[in-house]
Design a protein around this motif. Sequence first.
Motif, PDB file in Angstrom:
ATOM      1  N   ASN A  43       0.969  -1.764  -0.062  1.00 34.08           N
ATOM      2  CA  ASN A  43      -0.019  -0.174   0.964  1.00 34.08           C
ATOM      3  C   ASN A  43       0.738   0.935  -0.395  1.00 34.08           C
ATOM      4  O   ASN A  43       0.214   2.381  -0.439  1.00 34.08           O
ATOM      5  N   SER A  44       2.329   1.197   1.078  1.00 37.62           N
ATOM      6  CA  SER A  44       2.681   2.196   0.612  1.00 37.62           C
ATOM      7  C   SER A  44       3.426   2.578  -0.661  1.00 37.62           C
ATOM      8  O   SER A  44       3.279   3.887  -1.317  1.00 37.62           O
ATOM      9  N   THR A  45       3.891   1.598  -1.110  1.00 36.17           N
ATOM     10  CA  THR A  45       4.503   1.384  -2.487  1.00 36.17           C
ATOM     11  C   THR A  45       3.412   2.176  -3.830  1.00 36.17           C
ATOM     12  O   THR A  45       4.022   3.327  -4.392  1.00 36.17           O
ATOM     13  N   PHE A  46       2.209   1.830  -4.025  1.00 36.66           N
ATOM     14  CA  PHE A  46       0.856   1.984  -4.390  1.00 36.66           C
ATOM     15  C   PHE A  46       1.180   3.078  -4.125  1.00 36.66           C
ATOM     16  O   PHE A  46       0.977   4.654  -4.638  1.00 36.66           O
ATOM     17  N   LEU A  47       0.703   4.010  -3.237  1.00 34.22           N
ATOM     18  CA  LEU A  47       0.375   6.030  -2.165  1.00 34.22           C
ATOM     19  C   LEU A  47       1.689   6.514  -2.809  1.00 34.22           C
ATOM     20  O   LEU A  47       1.493   7.682  -3.368  1.00 34.22           O
ATOM     21  N   LEU A  48       3.153   6.139  -2.774  1.00 31.97           N
ATOM     22  CA  LEU A  48       3.705   6.972  -3.148  1.00 31.97           C
ATOM     23  C   LEU A  48       3.268   6.683  -4.939  1.00 31.97           C
ATOM     24  O   LEU A  48       4.537   7.528  -5.261  1.00 31.97           O
ATOM     25  N   GLY A  49       3.463   5.897  -5.752  1.00 35.76           N
ATOM     26  CA  GLY A  49       3.094   5.377  -7.021  1.00 35.76           C
ATOM     27  C   GLY A  49       1.898   6.962  -7.724  1.00 35.76           C
ATOM     28  O   GLY A  49       2.605   7.933  -8.356  1.00 35.76           O
ATOM     29  N   TYR A  50       1.075   6.281  -6.793  1.00 36.89           N
ATOM     30  CA  TYR A  50       0.076   8.063  -6.816  1.00 36.89           C
ATOM     31  C   TYR A  50       0.019   9.167  -6.468  1.00 36.89           C
ATOM     32  O   TYR A  50      -0.087   9.926  -7.002  1.00 36.89           O
ATOM     33  N   GLN A  51       1.001   9.139  -5.653  1.00 35.06           N
ATOM     34  CA  GLN A  51       1.236  10.743  -5.439  1.00 35.06           C
ATOM     35  C   GLN A  51       2.136  11.452  -6.402  1.00 35.06           C
ATOM     36  O   GLN A  51       2.085  12.324  -6.968  1.00 35.06           O
ATOM     37  N   ALA A  52       3.369  10.350  -7.000  1.00 30.19           N
ATOM     38  CA  ALA A  52       3.821  10.784  -8.202  1.00 30.19           C
ATOM     39  C   ALA A  52       3.246  11.226  -9.080  1.00 30.19           C
ATOM     40  O   ALA A  52       3.006  12.373  -9.683  1.00 30.19           O
ATOM     41  N   ASN A  53       2.283  10.128  -9.572  1.00 30.23           N
ATOM     42  CA  ASN A  53       1.780  10.635 -11.029  1.00 30.23           C
ATOM     43  C   ASN A  53       0.109  11.318 -10.745  1.00 30.23           C
ATOM     44  O   ASN A  53      -0.034  12.740 -11.190  1.00 30.23           O
ATOM     45  N   LEU A  54      -0.096  11.999  -8.657  1.00 33.35           N
ATOM     46  CA  LEU A  54      -1.149  13.108  -9.162  1.00 33.35           C
ATOM     47  C   LEU A  54      -0.028  14.210  -9.358  1.00 33.35           C
ATOM     48  O   LEU A  54      -0.599  15.380  -9.600  1.00 33.35           O
ATOM     49  N   GLU A  55       1.213  14.516  -9.180  1.00 30.95           N
ATOM     50  CA  GLU A  55       1.813  15.470  -8.723  1.00 30.95           C
ATOM     51  C   GLU A  55       2.437  15.799 -10.168  1.00 30.95           C
ATOM     52  O   GLU A  55       1.924  17.060 -10.440  1.00 30.95           O
ATOM     53  N   ASP A  56       2.391  15.386 -10.678  1.00 36.05           N
ATOM     54  CA  ASP A  56       2.819  15.129 -12.688  1.00 36.05           C
ATOM     55  C   ASP A  56       1.330  15.823 -12.700  1.00 36.05           C
ATOM     56  O   ASP A  56       1.715  16.783 -13.855  1.00 36.05           O
ATOM     57  N   LEU A  57       0.154  15.163 -12.968  1.00 35.72           N
ATOM     58  CA  LEU A  57      -0.583  15.626 -13.421  1.00 35.72           C
ATOM     59  C   LEU A  57      -1.439  17.666 -13.012  1.00 35.72           C
ATOM     60  O   LEU A  57      -1.418  18.187 -13.668  1.00 35.72           O
ATOM     61  N   GLU A  58      -0.646  17.363 -11.710  1.00 31.89           N
ATOM     62  CA  GLU A  58      -1.447  18.635 -10.807  1.00 31.89           C
ATOM     63  C   GLU A  58      -0.273  19.782 -11.816  1.00 31.89           C
ATOM     64  O   GLU A  58      -0.620  21.427 -11.914  1.00 31.89           O
ATOM     65  N   ALA A  59       0.819  19.765 -12.139  1.00 33.02           N
ATOM     66  CA  ALA A  59       2.144  20.068 -12.486  1.00 33.02           C
ATOM     67  C   ALA A  59       1.604  20.537 -13.886  1.00 33.02           C
ATOM     68  O   ALA A  59       1.538  21.804 -14.469  1.00 33.02           O
ATOM     69  N   LYS A  81      -0.436  12.825 -19.346  1.00 33.79           N
ATOM     70  CA  LYS A  81      -0.390  12.865 -17.570  1.00 33.79           C
ATOM     71  C   LYS A  81      -1.995  12.233 -16.957  1.00 33.79           C
ATOM     72  O   LYS A  81      -1.904  11.614 -15.777  1.00 33.79           O
ATOM     73  N   TYR A  82      -3.667  12.517 -17.690  1.00 26.81           N
ATOM     74  CA  TYR A  82      -4.181  12.220 -17.754  1.00 26.81           C
ATOM     75  C   TYR A  82      -4.942  10.897 -17.665  1.00 26.81           C
ATOM     76  O   TYR A  82      -5.377  10.512 -16.826  1.00 26.81           O
ATOM     77  N   ASN A  83      -3.932  10.482 -18.800  1.00 25.88           N
ATOM     78  CA  ASN A  83      -3.565   8.916 -19.250  1.00 25.88           C
ATOM     79  C   ASN A  83      -3.340   7.864 -17.658  1.00 25.88           C
ATOM     80  O   ASN A  83      -3.775   7.343 -17.619  1.00 25.88           O
ATOM     81  N   ASN A  84      -2.227   8.638 -17.479  1.00 28.39           N
ATOM     82  CA  ASN A  84      -1.532   7.800 -16.685  1.00 28.39           C
ATOM     83  C   ASN A  84      -1.892   7.562 -15.410  1.00 28.39           C
ATOM     84  O   ASN A  84      -1.797   7.276 -14.758  1.00 28.39           O
ATOM     85  N   VAL A  85      -2.819   9.035 -15.141  1.00 28.38           N
ATOM     86  CA  VAL A  85      -3.798   8.496 -13.460  1.00 28.38           C
ATOM     87  C   VAL A  85      -4.499   7.819 -13.531  1.00 28.38           C
ATOM     88  O   VAL A  85      -5.160   6.694 -12.944  1.00 28.38           O
ATOM     89  N   LEU A  86      -5.589   7.552 -15.069  1.00 29.45           N
ATOM     90  CA  LEU A  86      -6.348   6.621 -15.279  1.00 29.45           C
ATOM     91  C   LEU A  86      -5.791   5.066 -15.491  1.00 29.45           C
ATOM     92  O   LEU A  86      -6.762   4.465 -14.734  1.00 29.45           O
ATOM     93  N   ASP A  87      -4.981   5.242 -15.601  1.00 26.78           N
ATOM     94  CA  ASP A  87      -4.647   4.007 -15.433  1.00 26.78           C
ATOM     95  C   ASP A  87      -3.500   3.148 -14.795  1.00 26.78           C
ATOM     96  O   ASP A  87      -3.906   2.261 -14.140  1.00 26.78           O
ATOM     97  N   TYR A  88      -3.267   3.909 -13.498  1.00 24.72           N
ATOM     98  CA  TYR A  88      -2.728   3.993 -12.424  1.00 24.72           C
ATOM     99  C   TYR A  88      -4.061   3.167 -11.174  1.00 24.72           C
ATOM    100  O   TYR A  88      -4.243   1.722 -10.852  1.00 24.72           O
ATOM    101  N   LEU A  89      -5.334   4.049 -11.479  1.00 25.66           N
ATOM    102  CA  LEU A  89      -6.216   3.794 -10.834  1.00 25.66           C
ATOM    103  C   LEU A  89      -6.495   2.285 -11.674  1.00 25.66           C
ATOM    104  O   LEU A  89      -8.220   1.764 -10.434  1.00 25.66           O
TER     105      LEU A  89
END
Length: 298
Positions: free
Chosen positions: A70-86, A141-149
Amino acid sequence: MTTSGVPNYSYSGYSYNNYQNDMLNSSSWVDKANQEAENIKNSTTNKTSSSSSTSSSKSTGVSVSSSASNSTFLLGYQANLEDLEASASKLQVTNKDNVFTKYENALAELAKHPEDQETYQKKVDQAADDIVAAYKDFADKYNNVLDYLSNNQERGSGIAAQLESFKRMMPNEKTLKAMGMSFDTNGKLQIDEDSLKEALKKDPTYVKELMGGQFGIAERVGSKATSILDSSVDKIIGSSGSSDNSSSSSASSSSSTSTSNKKVSAMSDSFLQFASFAKSGAYNLSNYYAVSMLNMLV
């Protein structure tokens, strides 16, 4: 007491000279930090192993390996969200140096210099290319977040809810088409470069407002990414799949599972805090005692 002319002040059993020597030896400091992390990992593993000997995996809830996952997932999700945000930030007109403002400035300069249309037209074309590049980056970046989820929906109901929420951020196909955007057969957001440039020439203000204006796509998606980054771990993941097992357990077993899940959530949250601190400079030698933050993982 002095050593080589340097006072050997002591505080709580740790001398000034020892502190100075460690400060000068970065390898030693990092080794100590790594050793401390390894000790914590071994300690946590031993505790879990001891607990497993008296309880079944169903009654104890999520295991340490699941927590680490779960920690690994959360860190990966955080990175994807930060990329999308930027990426979304570059397309929001309220942000400084957004691509639309640069395009408008280039058009204004072109109008001011009729004597040198070729030079300033190149600047307009370059600004248009920057907008296209920003759109493509946003789509990626949007597609990456959707794929990750999509690939992690089994982790909890919160994941599926966020996936649907991100999908709702997009307008209807007619609005997307007006900006040279659409979804392919796999549901991926894509950009038609020629259509986007044509729309910019025809009505740049319309394109700007749809994407970068107030309540535009970039603002909605960027704000969604920000709100999730500010959310708690429990809210991000939601109820876990282990709840299915607990439904058939006794009341005391359910209570045990609930307590275990809370501990896992706290560990994940602390892990994220430590990771964020480390990324910003946990190994900066001027902060020798940063290693103490590893204690949050216990």
